[in-house]
Structure formats: structure tokens, C-alpha cells
Design a protein around this motif. Structure first.
Motif, PDB file in Angstrom:
ATOM      1  N   LEU A 219       0.847  -1.188   0.000  1.00  0.00           N
ATOM      2  CA  LEU A 219       0.000   0.000   0.000  1.00  0.00           C
ATOM      3  C   LEU A 219       0.888   1.245   0.000  1.00  0.00           C
ATOM      4  O   LEU A 219       1.760   1.389   0.858  1.00  0.00           O
ATOM      5  N   PRO A 220       0.696   2.150  -0.963  1.00  0.00           N
ATOM      6  CA  PRO A 220       1.576   3.323  -1.042  1.00  0.00           C
ATOM      7  C   PRO A 220       1.347   4.294   0.118  1.00  0.00           C
ATOM      8  O   PRO A 220       0.203   4.605   0.459  1.00  0.00           O
ATOM      9  N   VAL A 221       2.444   4.741   0.704  1.00  0.00           N
ATOM     10  CA  VAL A 221       2.404   5.695   1.816  1.00  0.00           C
ATOM     11  C   VAL A 221       3.254   6.908   1.449  1.00  0.00           C
ATOM     12  O   VAL A 221       4.451   6.775   1.160  1.00  0.00           O
ATOM     13  N   PHE A 222       2.646   8.083   1.446  1.00  0.00           N
ATOM     14  CA  PHE A 222       3.359   9.337   1.208  1.00  0.00           C
ATOM     15  C   PHE A 222       3.589   9.983   2.568  1.00  0.00           C
ATOM     16  O   PHE A 222       2.646  10.284   3.289  1.00  0.00           O
ATOM     17  N   GLY A 223       4.846  10.157   2.927  1.00  0.00           N
ATOM     18  CA  GLY A 223       5.187  10.635   4.266  1.00  0.00           C
ATOM     19  C   GLY A 223       5.358  12.141   4.342  1.00  0.00           C
ATOM     20  O   GLY A 223       5.973  12.751   3.473  1.00  0.00           O
ATOM     21  N   VAL A 224       4.806  12.729   5.399  1.00  0.00           N
ATOM     22  CA  VAL A 224       5.010  14.144   5.713  1.00  0.00           C
ATOM     23  C   VAL A 224       5.613  14.206   7.117  1.00  0.00           C
ATOM     24  O   VAL A 224       4.975  13.763   8.083  1.00  0.00           O
ATOM     25  N   LEU A 225       6.822  14.712   7.219  1.00  0.00           N
ATOM     26  CA  LEU A 225       7.497  14.766   8.518  1.00  0.00           C
ATOM     27  C   LEU A 225       6.845  15.808   9.424  1.00  0.00           C
ATOM     28  O   LEU A 225       6.507  16.904   8.985  1.00  0.00           O
ATOM     29  N   ASN A 226       6.690  15.432  10.686  1.00  0.00           N
ATOM     30  CA  ASN A 226       6.141  16.397  11.631  1.00  0.00           C
ATOM     31  C   ASN A 226       7.248  17.323  12.155  1.00  0.00           C
ATOM     32  O   ASN A 226       8.432  17.124  11.883  1.00  0.00           O
ATOM     33  N   GLU A 227       6.842  18.336  12.868  1.00  0.00           N
ATOM     34  CA  GLU A 227       7.778  19.285  13.476  1.00  0.00           C
ATOM     35  C   GLU A 227       7.722  19.101  14.980  1.00  0.00           C
ATOM     36  O   GLU A 227       6.639  18.940  15.550  1.00  0.00           O
ATOM     37  N   ARG A 228       8.879  19.144  15.654  1.00  0.00           N
ATOM     38  CA  ARG A 228       8.944  18.813  17.081  1.00  0.00           C
ATOM     39  C   ARG A 228       9.575  19.949  17.883  1.00  0.00           C
ATOM     40  O   ARG A 228      10.689  19.802  18.409  1.00  0.00           O
ATOM     41  N   PRO A 229       8.887  21.086  17.984  1.00  0.00           N
ATOM     42  CA  PRO A 229       9.464  22.216  18.723  1.00  0.00           C
ATOM     43  C   PRO A 229       9.628  21.944  20.213  1.00  0.00           C
ATOM     44  O   PRO A 229      10.427  22.599  20.889  1.00  0.00           O
ATOM     45  N   HIS A 230       8.873  20.975  20.757  1.00  0.00           N
ATOM     46  CA  HIS A 230       8.942  20.655  22.188  1.00  0.00           C
ATOM     47  C   HIS A 230       9.597  19.292  22.425  1.00  0.00           C
ATOM     48  O   HIS A 230       9.469  18.732  23.515  1.00  0.00           O
ATOM     49  N   GLY A 231      10.256  18.758  21.405  1.00  0.00           N
ATOM     50  CA  GLY A 231      10.858  17.443  21.523  1.00  0.00           C
ATOM     51  C   GLY A 231       9.941  16.375  20.949  1.00  0.00           C
ATOM     52  O   GLY A 231       8.815  16.656  20.535  1.00  0.00           O
ATOM     53  N   PRO A 232      10.419  15.135  20.935  1.00  0.00           N
ATOM     54  CA  PRO A 232       9.621  14.054  20.326  1.00  0.00           C
ATOM     55  C   PRO A 232       8.374  13.724  21.138  1.00  0.00           C
ATOM     56  O   PRO A 232       8.380  13.782  22.367  1.00  0.00           O
ATOM     57  N   CYS A 233       7.301  13.433  20.419  1.00  0.00           N
ATOM     58  CA  CYS A 233       6.068  12.891  21.015  1.00  0.00           C
ATOM     59  C   CYS A 233       5.372  13.840  21.978  1.00  0.00           C
ATOM     60  O   CYS A 233       4.615  13.402  22.851  1.00  0.00           O
ATOM     61  N   LEU A 234       5.598  15.155  21.843  1.00  0.00           N
ATOM     62  CA  LEU A 234       4.927  16.117  22.712  1.00  0.00           C
ATOM     63  C   LEU A 234       4.565  17.364  21.916  1.00  0.00           C
ATOM     64  O   LEU A 234       5.447  18.073  21.440  1.00  0.00           O
ATOM     65  N   ASP A 235       3.273  17.616  21.780  1.00  0.00           N
ATOM     66  CA  ASP A 235       2.794  18.826  21.100  1.00  0.00           C
ATOM     67  C   ASP A 235       3.512  19.051  19.767  1.00  0.00           C
ATOM     68  O   ASP A 235       4.006  20.143  19.482  1.00  0.00           O
ATOM     69  N   THR A 236       3.575  17.990  18.977  1.00  0.00           N
ATOM     70  CA  THR A 236       4.206  18.118  17.661  1.00  0.00           C
ATOM     71  C   THR A 236       3.281  18.873  16.716  1.00  0.00           C
ATOM     72  O   THR A 236       2.083  19.038  16.988  1.00  0.00           O
ATOM     73  N   GLN A 237       3.830  19.332  15.621  1.00  0.00           N
ATOM     74  CA  GLN A 237       3.082  20.112  14.648  1.00  0.00           C
ATOM     75  C   GLN A 237       3.377  19.587  13.249  1.00  0.00           C
ATOM     76  O   GLN A 237       4.252  18.742  13.066  1.00  0.00           O
ATOM     77  N   VAL A 238       2.650  20.090  12.269  1.00  0.00           N
ATOM     78  CA  VAL A 238       2.904  19.721  10.885  1.00  0.00           C
ATOM     79  C   VAL A 238       2.507  20.892  10.006  1.00  0.00           C
ATOM     80  O   VAL A 238       1.599  21.668  10.354  1.00  0.00           O
TER      81      VAL A 238
END
Length: 272
Positions: A219-238
């Protein structure tokens, strides 16, 4: 931005070239070492083994050339769709090992892999109806102070604008694609089974995107990287613009809304 993309592409080409050479040398050794002592069984035995190994080397070389042509020239070879599978299942683990030997971080290697995977998906997946596309995001995009449960129903979101979930819901409503939030790989796989999409636009970090691409192949997956201004796995953005651009790449032109050129969901992320 273009310089960064070019560096990721060069990194991928360098790693996959080294990986292919090492793999071919390994396969060749599987023929050469037994050849020294296999002659006792007759000359035909060594020739058969040599033919098998040669075929394997040619297959690996063909996959490598198909990938190289797609990445560098934007052209495709016959049967090159199989090259993406070989990259995901074989080359990526070996590239990671090779990259670590040269002191490259897993994050860089995975980002390089995601970049090239996106180009392969874009060149092969074509377009489809919006209801065949699933936007899949991790729960860390949700504001950590929010007590709304979105994993089973994203419409529980109050759209307060304190995180990018509001903007992603607006993109869903605008384009008609599916949107879901997952807390882990098991839930993500269940969502994929339920929605049965033809294409996934996945938002995550390098590690989760790389593993998700591997888990969901073919299954094709197109990835969009998130943004991590507060570090990994916390209040990330995109970047909502990046997600919208991805939607526009894969939705049939006649299915795009007439106001698709307008940006949505650009409410400032106050309170983060």
C-alpha cells in the motif's frame, strides 16, 4: 529547502550504491567459496550455482538501476514497481547498517529513505477519488493539555485551534479524504484495515514513518514529517500547506474543490 532535498537524495544514492555493491559481493562469494571445493561433485554443480548467483546479482542490480533512474532521471524501467518493495524490505535495513558504520544517524538515513519513497509513490500511485485517501497522524499532534479522546473519533475535537488537528479536520472537510489519529502501530493498522484506502498520507517522525512504510507495503504511503518544537512525542506540529499539497498531488483533478487554491487551517497555534 532545495539544497536540503538534494543532500537527502545524494545521501540515499550513496548509501544504496554502497549497499548494492556489498550485497553483490556477498552473493558472489556464495558462489566463489563453494566453487573451490564443490568440484568434487562435478563441474556441472559449480556452473548451476554460478548461474543462480548470477541471476540474483542481476536482479539486485536491476532493482538498483531502476531506483537510480527514478531518483536521478525521473524515468522508470520495466518492472521497476518491484524496486520500491526491494528498497523497503531489503535495502533500507542494509542501508541503516552501512550508514551507521560511517557514523550517519538513523534519523538522516530514514529521512533520506522517506524522501525517495515519496518520489516513487508520486510517480507510481497516480490519482484517485478523495475518499480513497487516508490522512493518518499520531496522537502527539493533539495538544497535550487537551482531554478530548480523538483516537476513535476525530470529530470529538472542539476545533479550538490550539493544535493542528483543527487544520487537518478542515482539510478533510474541504477535500473529502479520510482522517484518523492513531496512538500506535497496532491501532494504525486497524484503521487501515477498516478504511481500506488506496493511498495513505502519513504524518509522523522519521522512525515511525519509515516503519509505517515498511509495515503497510505494498500500500503506497506518502510521508510528511512532523515538526517537534517541544521534543519528540509532545505537542508536535505539521505544515498544513505540505499536507494540502500532498492531497492535491493524489486527488483526481475533477474531484478537487473549486477553491482548492486557498489555504485552510492557518489559524495561529496560540497557547502551545
Amino acid at each position: 529547502m532545495s539544497v536540503e532535498k538534494d543532500s537527502k537524495k545524494r545521501l540515499f544514492i550513496g548509501l544504496i550504491t554502497g549497499t548494492c555493491i556489498l550485497l553483490c559481493l556477498f552473493l558472489a562469494s556464495l558462489w566463489y567459496v563453494p566453487y573451490v571445493g564443490i568440484s568434487a561433485f562435478g563441474s556441472w554443480a559449480s556452473w548451476i550455482l554460478g548461474v543462480i548467483v548470477t541471476i540474483l546479482i542481476l536482479l539486485v542490480g536491476w532493482a538498483y538501476l531502476a531506483l537510480l533512474a527514478n531518483v536521478v532521471l525521473g524515468k522508470t524501467f520495466p518492472f521497476s514497481t518491484k524496486a520500491r518493495g526491494l528498497t523497503i524490505k531489503l535495502f533500507l535495513p542494509l542501508m541503516t547498517i552501512l550508514g551507521r558504520v560511517f557514523g550517519l544517524s538513523k534519523r538522516k538515513i530514514r529521512a533520506s529513505f522517506i524522501k525517495v519513497n515519496n518520489e516513487l509513490v508520486q510517480s507510481k500511485a497516480g490519482t484517485c477519488d478523495p475518499d480513497k485517501i487516508l490522512m493518518l497522524t499520531p496522537h502527539c499532534l493533539q495538544n497535550s493539555r487537551c482531554d478530548m479522546r480523538l483516537t476513535y473519533d476525530v470529530d470529538n475535537c472542539k476545533r479550538c485551534g490550539l493544535c493542528t488537528i483543527k487544520g487537518l479536520l478542515e482539510l478533510r472537510d474541504k477535500y473529502g479524504a479520510h482522517f484518523a489519529v492513531a496512538t500506535g502501530g497496532t491501532i494504525a493498522r486497524r484503521i487501515v484495515v477498516q478504511k481500506r484506502p488506496k493511498l495513505i498520507i502519513a504524518i509522523a517522525c522519521e522512525r515511525d514513518l519509515a516503519s509505517g512504510i515498511q509495515d503497510t507495503y505494498p500500500l503506497p504511503v506518502f510521508g510528511v514529517l512532523n515538526e517537534r518544537p517541544h521534543g519528540p512525542c509532545l505537542d508536535t506540529q505539521v505544515s498544513l500547506i505540505a499536507v494540502e499539497n500532498a492531497l492535491r498531488k493524489f486527488i483526481k483533478a475533477e474531484k478537487l474543490p473549486v477553491d482548492a487554491e486557498k489555504n485552510v487551517g492557518m489559524t495561529p497555534l496560540s497557547g502551545l
